[in-house]
Design an enzyme around this catalytic site. Structure first.
Site, PDB file in Angstrom:
ATOM      1  N   THR A 170       0.870  -1.180   0.000  1.00 19.44           N
ATOM      2  CA  THR A 170       0.000   0.000   0.000  1.00 19.44           C
ATOM      3  C   THR A 170       0.909   1.233   0.000  1.00 19.44           C
ATOM      4  O   THR A 170       2.129   1.108   0.052  1.00 19.44           O
ATOM      5  CB  THR A 170      -0.866   0.072   1.278  1.00 19.44           C
ATOM      6  OG1 THR A 170      -0.046   0.535   2.381  1.00 19.44           O
ATOM      7  CG2 THR A 170      -1.439  -1.279   1.667  1.00 19.44           C
ATOM      8  N   GLU A 202      13.701  -3.472  -0.317  1.00 19.79           N
ATOM      9  CA  GLU A 202      14.467  -3.174  -1.533  1.00 19.79           C
ATOM     10  C   GLU A 202      13.648  -2.343  -2.524  1.00 19.79           C
ATOM     11  O   GLU A 202      14.186  -1.476  -3.214  1.00 19.79           O
ATOM     12  CB  GLU A 202      14.905  -4.489  -2.191  1.00 19.79           C
ATOM     13  CG  GLU A 202      15.732  -4.326  -3.445  1.00 19.79           C
ATOM     14  CD  GLU A 202      16.987  -3.492  -3.218  1.00 19.79           C
ATOM     15  OE1 GLU A 202      17.903  -3.993  -2.567  1.00 19.79           O
ATOM     16  OE2 GLU A 202      17.041  -2.335  -3.710  1.00 19.79           O
ATOM     17  N   VAL A 227      13.183   1.905  -3.366  1.00 24.85           N
ATOM     18  CA  VAL A 227      13.950   2.741  -4.308  1.00 24.85           C
ATOM     19  C   VAL A 227      14.228   1.923  -5.568  1.00 24.85           C
ATOM     20  O   VAL A 227      14.730   0.796  -5.471  1.00 24.85           O
ATOM     21  CB  VAL A 227      15.305   3.176  -3.702  1.00 24.85           C
ATOM     22  CG1 VAL A 227      15.987   4.208  -4.598  1.00 24.85           C
ATOM     23  CG2 VAL A 227      15.144   3.725  -2.299  1.00 24.85           C
ATOM     24  N   GLU A 266       1.300   9.241 -10.552  1.00 23.45           N
ATOM     25  CA  GLU A 266       0.243   9.049  -9.558  1.00 23.45           C
ATOM     26  C   GLU A 266      -1.037   9.690 -10.113  1.00 23.45           C
ATOM     27  O   GLU A 266      -0.965  10.532 -11.017  1.00 23.45           O
ATOM     28  CB  GLU A 266       0.635   9.770  -8.253  1.00 23.45           C
ATOM     29  CG  GLU A 266       1.858   9.207  -7.561  1.00 23.45           C
ATOM     30  CD  GLU A 266       1.645   7.799  -7.034  1.00 23.45           C
ATOM     31  OE1 GLU A 266       0.547   7.500  -6.537  1.00 23.45           O
ATOM     32  OE2 GLU A 266       2.576   6.990  -7.145  1.00 23.45           O
ATOM     33  N   ASP A 272       8.325  12.440  -3.802  1.00 23.71           N
ATOM     34  CA  ASP A 272       8.515  10.992  -3.887  1.00 23.71           C
ATOM     35  C   ASP A 272       9.997  10.655  -4.085  1.00 23.71           C
ATOM     36  O   ASP A 272      10.531   9.743  -3.446  1.00 23.71           O
ATOM     37  CB  ASP A 272       7.667  10.445  -5.046  1.00 23.71           C
ATOM     38  CG  ASP A 272       7.629   8.936  -5.050  1.00 23.71           C
ATOM     39  OD1 ASP A 272       7.181   8.361  -4.050  1.00 23.71           O
ATOM     40  OD2 ASP A 272       8.096   8.334  -6.042  1.00 23.71           O
ATOM     41  N   LYS A 296      12.835   8.655  -1.555  1.00 25.96           N
ATOM     42  CA  LYS A 296      13.766   7.589  -1.968  1.00 25.96           C
ATOM     43  C   LYS A 296      15.200   7.956  -1.591  1.00 25.96           C
ATOM     44  O   LYS A 296      15.983   7.113  -1.133  1.00 25.96           O
ATOM     45  CB  LYS A 296      13.661   7.362  -3.479  1.00 25.96           C
ATOM     46  CG  LYS A 296      12.310   6.808  -3.900  1.00 25.96           C
ATOM     47  CD  LYS A 296      12.190   6.714  -5.402  1.00 25.96           C
ATOM     48  CE  LYS A 296      10.805   6.198  -5.786  1.00 25.96           C
ATOM     49  NZ  LYS A 296      10.579   6.167  -7.227  1.00 25.96           N
ATOM     50  N   GLY A 337       7.067  -0.184 -12.330  1.00 21.38           N
ATOM     51  CA  GLY A 337       6.222  -1.194 -12.974  1.00 21.38           C
ATOM     52  C   GLY A 337       5.831  -2.279 -11.994  1.00 21.38           C
ATOM     53  O   GLY A 337       6.593  -2.639 -11.103  1.00 21.38           O
TER      54      GLY A 337
HETATM   55  N1  LIG Z   1       3.503   0.599  -9.118  1.00 22.81           N
HETATM   56  C1  LIG Z   1       4.828   0.688  -9.143  1.00 22.81           C
HETATM   57  O1  LIG Z   1       5.471   0.663 -10.208  1.00 22.81           O
HETATM   58  C2  LIG Z   1       5.600   0.793  -7.849  1.00 22.81           C
HETATM   59  C3  LIG Z   1       7.010   0.765  -7.892  1.00 22.81           C
HETATM   60  C4  LIG Z   1       7.728   0.816  -6.672  1.00 22.81           C
HETATM   61  C5  LIG Z   1       7.028   0.933  -5.479  1.00 22.81           C
HETATM   62  N2  LIG Z   1       5.656   1.007  -5.507  1.00 22.81           N
HETATM   63  C6  LIG Z   1       4.963   1.162  -4.221  1.00 22.81           C
HETATM   64  O2  LIG Z   1       4.097   0.049  -4.025  1.00 22.81           O
HETATM   65  C7  LIG Z   1       2.985   0.449  -3.216  1.00 22.81           C
HETATM   66  C8  LIG Z   1       1.697   0.001  -3.914  1.00 22.81           C
HETATM   67  O3  LIG Z   1       1.609   0.613  -5.188  1.00 22.81           O
HETATM   68  P1  LIG Z   1       0.414   0.221  -6.204  1.00 22.81           P
HETATM   69  O4  LIG Z   1       0.779   0.841  -7.501  1.00 22.81           O
HETATM   70  O5  LIG Z   1       0.142  -1.235  -6.142  1.00 22.81           O
HETATM   71  O6  LIG Z   1      -0.838   1.015  -5.517  1.00 22.81           O
HETATM   72  P2  LIG Z   1      -2.401   0.802  -5.799  1.00 22.81           P
HETATM   73  O7  LIG Z   1      -2.625   0.101  -7.100  1.00 22.81           O
HETATM   74  O8  LIG Z   1      -3.030   2.131  -5.562  1.00 22.81           O
HETATM   75  O9  LIG Z   1      -2.868  -0.215  -4.634  1.00 22.81           O
HETATM   76  C9  LIG Z   1      -2.878   0.151  -3.274  1.00 22.81           C
HETATM   77  C10 LIG Z   1      -3.599  -0.921  -2.478  1.00 22.81           C
HETATM   78  O10 LIG Z   1      -3.460  -0.615  -1.089  1.00 22.81           O
HETATM   79  C11 LIG Z   1      -4.736  -0.753  -0.447  1.00 22.81           C
HETATM   80  N3  LIG Z   1      -4.768   0.025   0.796  1.00 22.81           N
HETATM   81  C12 LIG Z   1      -4.741   1.370   0.957  1.00 22.81           C
HETATM   82  N4  LIG Z   1      -4.719   1.679   2.280  1.00 22.81           N
HETATM   83  C13 LIG Z   1      -4.709   0.503   2.962  1.00 22.81           C
HETATM   84  C14 LIG Z   1      -4.687   0.148   4.336  1.00 22.81           C
HETATM   85  N5  LIG Z   1      -4.644   1.087   5.305  1.00 22.81           N
HETATM   86  N6  LIG Z   1      -4.690  -1.173   4.679  1.00 22.81           N
HETATM   87  C15 LIG Z   1      -4.736  -2.130   3.721  1.00 22.81           C
HETATM   88  N7  LIG Z   1      -4.764  -1.857   2.391  1.00 22.81           N
HETATM   89  C16 LIG Z   1      -4.757  -0.553   2.016  1.00 22.81           C
HETATM   90  C17 LIG Z   1      -5.701  -0.277  -1.503  1.00 22.81           C
HETATM   91  O11 LIG Z   1      -7.014  -0.685  -1.181  1.00 22.81           O
HETATM   92  P3  LIG Z   1      -8.312   0.088  -1.779  1.00 22.81           P
HETATM   93  O12 LIG Z   1      -8.361  -0.264  -3.232  1.00 22.81           O
HETATM   94  O13 LIG Z   1      -9.427  -0.475  -0.982  1.00 22.81           O
HETATM   95  O14 LIG Z   1      -8.064   1.554  -1.524  1.00 22.81           O
HETATM   96  C18 LIG Z   1      -5.113  -1.000  -2.731  1.00 22.81           C
HETATM   97  O15 LIG Z   1      -5.511  -2.351  -2.734  1.00 22.81           O
HETATM   98  C19 LIG Z   1       3.119   1.963  -3.033  1.00 22.81           C
HETATM   99  O16 LIG Z   1       3.726   2.253  -1.812  1.00 22.81           O
HETATM  100  C20 LIG Z   1       4.034   2.378  -4.181  1.00 22.81           C
HETATM  101  O17 LIG Z   1       4.778   3.558  -3.912  1.00 22.81           O
HETATM  102  C21 LIG Z   1       4.938   0.904  -6.647  1.00 22.81           C
END
Ligand SMILES: NC(=O)c1ccc[n+]([C@@H]2O[C@H](COP(=O)([O-])OP(=O)(O)OC[C@H]3O[C@@H](n4cnc5c(N)ncnc54)[C@H](OP(=O)(O)O)[C@@H]3O)[C@@H](O)[C@H]2O)c1
Length: 361
Positions: free
Chosen positions: A92, A143, A146, A205, A216, A220, A335
């Site tokens: 999350t 890991e 970043v 975002e 952001d 990192k 990704g």
């Molecule tokens: N996407 C990338 O390329 C990437 C790369 C590196 C790091 N990240 C990191 O990975 C994390 C997730 O990214 P994502 O792209 O998968 O985000 P996302 O698609 O917006 O998914 C977020 C998930 O977290 C849930 N959530 C929010 N608050 C919560 C809580 N308090 N307790 C339990 N679940 C909760 C949301 O539920 P609801 O749908 O019910 O709101 C949703 O299922 C972030 O921290 C992001 O910075 C992502």
């Protein structure tokens, strides 16, 4: 065979991809590592599903039909009934969940996280969490905080632990800003159109100001700085916000409608570039001066950062051994696939390291 219980927080882009990767490689983990990885809990912001045998390939349908409203202690009560190694996986971006980590540790959970927030709250919180982990003999891996799946955190950690002095880290930390400025430097397209494309294609975002503010990238940078041993706060970072103060104040709809207000100043900046220069969004840290900066910079086209394409991440580390020829890490910097794989690699590390667990608190 060691049985490991995984509790996945967040089933969005990264969390759901991770679940598919765990299920697909389950036999491999049994054969290669003697690990029986079971996803016994999944939760989003409102609902929770627990299954001691491990969720199946039908998990999305099961979640839709059998999940129950989430309570703050849903997983705790379930976990207390089981003695297996337990790993909480945070996919999350929730601050609320991050502030809960010390309590998760007190309840016997190892933690693996893609969420940067816990590592970028106050230094006091950072130290407190590490003390709890130490006292409880539990692991914390992050890991993917970043560079998504790129091994930059482990590299900085390993160098530091081996007594190496890290002097400088420079990098293009953001896949979304990488995409925007790689295109802007190459094309005759207004920055507003490129930002809108990046938003439509899911690179930024939902509110692109989260990326354009530089916050952001600053988080990192702080994760890496603390890994080198620096004790710093988020407020110590010098951050260039690429959004004008007037646009910062608007709600998202008005911001997007007025995005073209950014065009003139960015066009002017582009026209000031020399023929052999491009724009790159760069984060830098210097351990000597304790300076952390996040800014848009002009770099030479033939430099490593200047040669990046797409949403690549790029990091160069200068240290006592890498004085003139830096250690360089480069590759897909964002990704869902690479990020989920990075989480899974952390999970395997923690699971292999964990003592077979009998919880007594
Ligand atoms: N996407 C990338 O390329 C990437 C790369 C590196 C790091 N990240 C990191 O990975 C994390 C997730 O990214 P994502 O792209 O998968 O985000 P996302 O698609 O917006 O998914 C977020 C998930 O977290 C849930 N959530 C929010 N608050 C919560 C809580 N308090 N307790 C339990 N679940 C909760 C949301 O539920 P609801 O749908 O019910 O709101 C949703 O299922 C972030 O921290 C992001 O910075 C992502």
């Amino acid at each position: 065979m060691k049985t490991v219980h995984l509790y996945i927080f967040g089933i969005g882009n990264v969390g759901s991809t991770l679940i598919e990767q765990v299920l697909a490689a389950s036999s491999f983990f049994k054969e290669k590592h003697q690990l029986d990885l079971r996803i016994v809990g999944i939760v989003n912001s409102s609902r929770v599903l627990c299954n001691a045998s491990g969720i199946s390939k039908e998990w999305k349908t099961d979640f839709a039909h059998f999940s129950t409203p989430r309570q703050p202690d849903s997983f705790y009560n379930f976990a207390l009934l089981h003695d297996e190694v337990r790993i909480a996986v945070d996919a999350t971006a929730s601050k609320e969940l991050s502030t809960f980590y010390p309590e998760l540790v007190q309840k016997g959970f190892h933690i693996v996280t893609a969420n940067k927030i816990a590592n970028t709250l106050s230094q006091d919180f950072y130290d407190h969490l590490r003390r709890e982990l130490h006292v409880n003999n539990l692991s914390f891996e992050y890991e993917t905080n970043v560079g998504a799946g790129l091994p930059i955190v482990a590299t900085v950690k390993d160098l530091t632990n081996s007594g190496e002095h890290i002097a400088v880290i420079n990098g293009v930390f953001s896949g979304s800003l990488g995409y925007i400025f790689n295109r802007f430097s190459q094309e005759e397209t207004p920055i507003s159109s490129i930002i809108k494309d990046a938003l439509t294609q899911g690179y930024t975002e939902p509110d692109p100001r989260e990326d354009l503010s530089g916050n952001d990238v600053a988080r990192k940078l702080l994760v890496l700085a603390r890994e080198t041993g620096l004790k710093l706060e988020f407020e110590d970072i010098s951050i260039e916000n690429l959004v004008t103060p007037e646009l910062q104040e608007l709600d998202l709809k008005d911001f997007l409608n007025n995005l073209s207000n950014l065009d003139a100043s960015f066009d002017k900046l582009k026209h000031s570039l020399l023929e052999d220069e491009v724009l790159r969004h760069v984060g830098s840290l210097n351990t000597q001066t304790k300076q952390l900066t996040v800014s848009l910079q002009k770099v030479k086209k033939d430099s490593p950062a200047g040669q990046l394409s797409g949403s690549d991440g790029f990091f160069e580390v200068y240290s006592s051994s890498y004085k003139t020829h830096p250690l360089v890490i480069k590759g897909a910097g964002a990704g869902r696939e690479v990020t989920a794989r990075g989480l899974l690699s952390d999970i395997i590390k923690v699971a292999n390291r964990a003592e077979t667990f009998v919880y007594s608190r």
